[in-house]
Scaffold this motif. Structure first.
Motif, PDB file in Angstrom:
ATOM      1  N   UNK A   1      -5.616 -10.070   1.878  1.00 18.55           N
ATOM      2  CA  UNK A   1      -4.414 -10.331   2.678  1.00 18.55           C
ATOM      3  C   UNK A   1      -3.148 -10.139   1.866  1.00 18.55           C
ATOM      4  N   UNK A   2      -3.279 -10.011   0.537  1.00 20.39           N
ATOM      5  CA  UNK A   2      -2.120  -9.748  -0.329  1.00 20.39           C
ATOM      6  C   UNK A   2      -1.685  -8.302  -0.284  1.00 20.39           C
ATOM      7  N   UNK A   3      -2.469  -7.451   0.360  1.00 19.00           N
ATOM      8  CA  UNK A   3      -2.168  -6.018   0.391  1.00 19.00           C
ATOM      9  C   UNK A   3      -1.423  -5.701   1.678  1.00 19.00           C
TER      10      UNK A   3
ATOM     11  N   UNK B   1      -6.236   3.630   8.886  1.00 20.67           N
ATOM     12  CA  UNK B   1      -6.837   3.867   7.581  1.00 20.67           C
ATOM     13  C   UNK B   1      -8.366   3.933   7.713  1.00 20.67           C
ATOM     14  N   UNK B   2      -8.982   4.783   6.922  1.00 20.02           N
ATOM     15  CA  UNK B   2     -10.437   4.809   6.827  1.00 20.02           C
ATOM     16  C   UNK B   2     -10.855   3.955   5.630  1.00 20.02           C
TER      17      UNK B   2
ATOM     18  N   UNK C   1       0.837  -1.181   0.000  1.00 26.83           N
ATOM     19  CA  UNK C   1       0.000   0.000   0.000  1.00 26.83           C
ATOM     20  C   UNK C   1       0.884   1.247   0.000  1.00 26.83           C
ATOM     21  N   UNK C   2       0.679   2.180  -0.921  1.00 29.01           N
ATOM     22  CA  UNK C   2       1.475   3.410  -0.938  1.00 29.01           C
ATOM     23  C   UNK C   2       1.396   4.124   0.404  1.00 29.01           C
ATOM     24  N   UNK C   3       2.504   4.654   0.917  1.00 34.04           N
ATOM     25  CA  UNK C   3       2.523   5.238   2.262  1.00 34.04           C
ATOM     26  C   UNK C   3       1.600   6.432   2.434  1.00 34.04           C
ATOM     27  N   UNK C   4       1.287   7.145   1.330  1.00 34.16           N
ATOM     28  CA  UNK C   4       0.437   8.325   1.449  1.00 34.16           C
ATOM     29  C   UNK C   4      -1.049   7.979   1.539  1.00 34.16           C
ATOM     30  N   UNK C   5      -1.399   6.697   1.389  1.00 31.92           N
ATOM     31  CA  UNK C   5      -2.803   6.294   1.422  1.00 31.92           C
ATOM     32  C   UNK C   5      -3.354   6.357   2.844  1.00 31.92           C
ATOM     33  N   UNK C   6      -4.436   7.112   2.991  1.00 28.53           N
ATOM     34  CA  UNK C   6      -5.115   7.205   4.288  1.00 28.53           C
ATOM     35  C   UNK C   6      -6.541   6.681   4.224  1.00 28.53           C
ATOM     36  N   UNK C   7      -7.043   6.446   2.997  1.00 31.82           N
ATOM     37  CA  UNK C   7      -8.406   5.962   2.818  1.00 31.82           C
ATOM     38  C   UNK C   7      -8.435   4.868   1.757  1.00 31.82           C
ATOM     39  N   UNK C   8      -9.160   3.807   2.041  1.00 29.75           N
ATOM     40  CA  UNK C   8      -9.283   2.696   1.110  1.00 29.75           C
ATOM     41  C   UNK C   8     -10.730   2.630   0.641  1.00 29.75           C
TER      42      UNK C   8
ATOM     43  N   UNK D   1     -10.885  -9.660   8.214  1.00 28.77           N
ATOM     44  CA  UNK D   1      -9.606  -9.527   8.939  1.00 28.77           C
ATOM     45  C   UNK D   1      -8.718  -8.426   8.368  1.00 28.77           C
ATOM     46  N   UNK D   2      -8.703  -8.293   7.034  1.00 30.31           N
ATOM     47  CA  UNK D   2      -7.858  -7.277   6.411  1.00 30.31           C
ATOM     48  C   UNK D   2      -8.342  -5.878   6.760  1.00 30.31           C
ATOM     49  N   UNK D   3      -9.646  -5.653   6.662  1.00 30.36           N
ATOM     50  CA  UNK D   3     -10.180  -4.321   6.980  1.00 30.36           C
ATOM     51  C   UNK D   3      -9.895  -3.957   8.433  1.00 30.36           C
ATOM     52  N   UNK D   4      -9.999  -4.920   9.322  1.00 35.91           N
ATOM     53  CA  UNK D   4      -9.716  -4.636  10.741  1.00 35.91           C
ATOM     54  C   UNK D   4      -8.254  -4.227  10.931  1.00 35.91           C
ATOM     55  N   UNK D   5      -7.362  -4.871  10.187  1.00 34.05           N
ATOM     56  CA  UNK D   5      -5.948  -4.496  10.266  1.00 34.05           C
ATOM     57  C   UNK D   5      -5.725  -3.097   9.707  1.00 34.05           C
ATOM     58  N   UNK D   6      -6.375  -2.788   8.598  1.00 34.21           N
ATOM     59  CA  UNK D   6      -6.240  -1.446   8.013  1.00 34.21           C
ATOM     60  C   UNK D   6      -6.736  -0.386   8.983  1.00 34.21           C
TER      61      UNK D   6
END
Length: 259
Positions: A251-253, A145-146, A4-11, A135-140
């Motif tokens: 989970x690949x992200x 991340x929003x 994930x690009x470091x500048x990403x704050x929202x998915x 599980x992935x969204x919870x980690x984000x």
């Protein structure tokens, strides 16, 4: 694995083919409407919401009068049960015709949404969500991340799917929902509007989708994109596989750069 690009704050997440099997709408939601629309109309005939649905479908039918296969809906003259039956049958025929043409009119979506609301609330239908999604969204979210949904289905339909999913009520995973009232998914301006609505720049957003036309529009707006490759999704060309970051599972992200 995609980073994930470091500048990403929202998915920003698409639904069909991304969080949910692309067959869910076609094989579960649409057949439910086709098989139950007559019973639904008869059961709810006296309710204002149902009557408004019929008025909107009748108005749409008038606009469709020049189309091949057009199915008219007669006015309700309130003469009695026979008249109700004739109107109901006409609405059923019209709905079946629109769905056979894969039409996405507001009137049809409105009725479908009300029927799906009942189907979800009664447990006849549960929203399909891939096991790797939650599980992935919870980690984000733990990482700050929003997470937002952007689908051509209405916001109400989105909330029904995630609120009555096979994994329970998932509404607390999302910070907001967008549908085509903000713009179509193949138009770059839609993604600029979403960024403005969220309160960030397009480059702060990562969009996950399985549709290359949507990916192209998002990229043109300056949004980061990862293509989701799931069973049943449309195959990507060799050029598309090289052009986009690909993930087979959420989970690949990866949140951190690979070492």
């Amino acid at each position: 694995m995609s980073t994930m690009p470091p500048e990403v704050s929202a998915i920003l997440l698409d639904i069909e083919g991304t969080t949910t099997a692309i067959t869910f709408v076609k094989n579960v939601l649409f057949p439910y409407v086709e098989e139950n629309v007559q019973d639904y109309l008869l059961l709810h005939w006296d309710e204002e919401e149902c009557q408004e649905d019929i008025r909107q479908l009748r108005k749409q039918a008038e606009e469709d009068a020049e189309l091949d296969g057009f199915v008219p809906i007669p006015p309700d003259s309130e003469k009695g049960a026979e008249d109700v039956d004739s109107v109901v049958q006409a609405v059923v025929n019209n709905v079946h015709w629109q769905m056979s043409q894969d039409r996405k009119t507001t009137a049809l979506k409105q009725l479908q949404g009300h029927m799906w609301r009942e189907a979800y609330s009664t447990g006849h239908v549960k929203g399909d969500v891939y096991r790797d999604v939650v599980p992935a969204i919870r980690e984000w979210r733990k990482a700050g991340k929003k997470v937002y949904i952007y689908s051509s289905g209405s916001v109400e339909a989105q909330k029904l799917l995630f609120g009555h999913s096979v994994q329970g009520n998932l509404l607390d995973l999302f910070d907001g929902y967008f549908d085509t009232t903000i713009g179509h998914k193949v138009e770059s301006e839609s993604y600029r509007r979403i960024a403005e609505n969220i309160g960030c720049s397009p480059e702060n957003i990562l969009f996950l989708t399985d549709v290359t036309k949507e990916a192209k529009a998002a990229e043109e707006a300056g949004v980061h994109v990862a293509m989701v490759v799931r069973p049943g999704n449309a195959p990507l060309t060799d050029d598309e596989k090289l052009q986009y970051s690909l993930i087979m599972s959420f989970s690949d992200l990866s949140l951190l750069p690979l070492l």
